[in-house]
Scaffold this motif. Sequence first.
Motif, mmCIF file in Angstrom:
data_model
loop_
_atom_site.group_PDB
_atom_site.id
_atom_site.type_symbol
_atom_site.label_atom_id
_atom_site.label_comp_id
_atom_site.label_asym_id
_atom_site.label_seq_id
_atom_site.Cartn_x
_atom_site.Cartn_y
_atom_site.Cartn_z
ATOM 1 N N VAL A 189 0.976 0.798 -2.026
ATOM 2 C CA VAL A 189 -0.133 1.508 -1.431
ATOM 3 C C VAL A 189 -0.273 1.018 0.049
ATOM 4 O O VAL A 189 -0.255 -0.290 0.084
ATOM 5 C CB VAL A 189 -1.503 1.680 -2.239
ATOM 6 C CG1 VAL A 189 -2.830 2.284 -1.257
ATOM 7 C CG2 VAL A 189 -1.270 2.285 -3.358
ATOM 8 N N ALA A 190 -0.354 1.448 1.007
ATOM 9 C CA ALA A 190 -0.677 0.971 2.407
ATOM 10 C C ALA A 190 -1.630 1.854 3.138
ATOM 11 O O ALA A 190 -1.792 3.109 3.051
ATOM 12 C CB ALA A 190 0.877 1.093 3.345
ATOM 13 N N ILE A 191 -2.363 1.035 3.909
ATOM 14 C CA ILE A 191 -3.559 1.620 4.727
ATOM 15 C C ILE A 191 -3.224 1.485 6.205
ATOM 16 O O ILE A 191 -2.664 0.338 6.530
ATOM 17 C CB ILE A 191 -4.782 0.874 4.805
ATOM 18 C CG1 ILE A 191 -5.256 0.698 3.113
ATOM 19 C CG2 ILE A 191 -5.901 1.482 5.601
ATOM 20 C CD1 ILE A 191 -5.257 2.194 2.372
ATOM 21 N N GLN A 196 -5.197 6.401 7.765
ATOM 22 C CA GLN A 196 -4.041 6.794 7.144
ATOM 23 C C GLN A 196 -3.833 5.953 5.961
ATOM 24 O O GLN A 196 -3.967 4.896 5.745
ATOM 25 C CB GLN A 196 -2.910 6.888 8.194
ATOM 26 C CG GLN A 196 -2.887 7.487 9.447
ATOM 27 C CD GLN A 196 -1.686 7.333 10.065
ATOM 28 O OE1 GLN A 196 -0.368 7.904 9.975
ATOM 29 N NE2 GLN A 196 -1.842 6.268 11.158
ATOM 30 N N VAL A 197 -3.204 6.691 4.803
ATOM 31 C CA VAL A 197 -2.758 6.136 3.343
ATOM 32 C C VAL A 197 -1.449 6.740 3.381
ATOM 33 O O VAL A 197 -1.055 7.621 3.194
ATOM 34 C CB VAL A 197 -4.094 6.632 2.411
ATOM 35 C CG1 VAL A 197 -3.842 5.650 1.235
ATOM 36 C CG2 VAL A 197 -5.545 6.144 3.045
ATOM 37 N N GLY A 215 -7.001 10.006 5.689
ATOM 38 C CA GLY A 215 -8.048 9.359 5.027
ATOM 39 C C GLY A 215 -8.013 9.525 3.643
ATOM 40 O O GLY A 215 -8.950 8.946 2.891
ATOM 41 N N GLY A 216 -6.978 9.914 3.150
ATOM 42 C CA GLY A 216 -6.752 10.053 1.572
ATOM 43 C C GLY A 216 -7.056 11.331 0.879
ATOM 44 O O GLY A 216 -7.071 11.443 -0.395
ATOM 45 N N GLY A 217 -7.439 12.279 1.650
ATOM 46 C CA GLY A 217 -7.872 13.524 0.922
ATOM 47 C C GLY A 217 -6.785 14.082 0.483
ATOM 48 O O GLY A 217 -6.676 14.954 -0.618
ATOM 49 N N GLY A 244 1.382 2.758 13.898
ATOM 50 C CA GLY A 244 1.545 3.743 12.905
ATOM 51 C C GLY A 244 2.657 3.927 12.398
ATOM 52 O O GLY A 244 3.177 4.680 11.476
ATOM 53 N N VAL A 245 3.830 3.065 12.866
ATOM 54 C CA VAL A 245 5.190 3.023 12.158
ATOM 55 C C VAL A 245 5.136 2.689 10.573
ATOM 56 O O VAL A 245 4.412 1.667 10.393
ATOM 57 C CB VAL A 245 5.918 2.350 12.859
ATOM 58 C CG1 VAL A 245 7.438 2.349 12.143
ATOM 59 C CG2 VAL A 245 6.210 2.489 14.466
#
Length: 343
Positions: A189-191, A196-197, A215-217, A244-245
């Motif tokens: 898992v990366a934030i 962004q997730v 945001g994970g929705g 954001g890469v």
Amino acid sequence: MTLSIHRRDLVLGAAALAATPAFAQDGLGGIRMPASVIDSELRGLSPTGGKRYWTSGSKGWLIRGRDERQDVMRIVGAETLDFRGLHAFDDSHVLAMSAGPGEASQLWRTKDGGKTWKRIAANQDPEGFWDSIAFVDSKRGFILGDPTKGRFTVLYTADGGETWARLKDEGVPPAAPNEGAFAASNGCVAIGPRGQVAFCSGGAGKARVYVSRGGGGVFVATDTPILADAPSKGAFAVAYDKHGVLWVCGGDYQKPKADGVNLARMEPGRVSFEAVAAPTGYLSGISVKGSTVMATGLAGTIVSRKGGPFQRVSAAPMNTVRLSSEKSAVLCGPKGAIGLWRA
């Protein structure tokens, strides 16, 4: 999933230890490896600033480290658990997540640097298996678990881990047959920036990365060039850079020196991954800080600095890496191995 054998599957003290250097290359540095002080498969890892870090692993063991010094502890009541996930809010406040079937997946907290621990959550789904934990900030976080009821388990907290709720089915696409995540490095898992997730998977043909840009929705699945045509193959870890890469690494843990794509990246605004040239071998963990990208696994550790090509800086088998700056990192791995990288 558990690793090594199959996919599911000392007293408190301190030691200041002499380190053994690995080979170094010009501009890429080298990895020092203090002597191991515990017999534990270390996979959870979280730097806390400067040369300080926490790491966790099998048989209920954790280490609170400062450079070569390792303070070893074991959680009373959790001696049989495999702590594959770890998140340190600071040097005193830590969450340790165990991975295992059913109630073997648990979450424990300390707020006093490991003197006392409290179990705050346990998996209540007998079919469930937790793989990784990651936090956006001091309150919002995610736990990723293997698919149950046809979809990945994505748990969310908004109170620092005290309570968790599963995301609604419509937010997570159906999993493919035999698809799952790997509890190899607490890296699946990366934030990313702006909430962004992402999480990654394997075992079902092409390795996939699921990305939520809001945001994970709602997560959208994207194929990667990494093969996943066997239970031991796939994408094992993801990491964002500050722009954001999105990076992903993987391979085959049963054949750690096998050829094949083991690294890929997706630029912001794109919807597909491109393979990245890298030394061959299975990679289970990846970390990015500024212009430095480091990945590690049972085949050793590779690094790229300032956009240069990836080169191997150590052949020592590791499970996990976390960069604390562009020129420093901590690694952990089999048999209590700790690695300290400096450029």
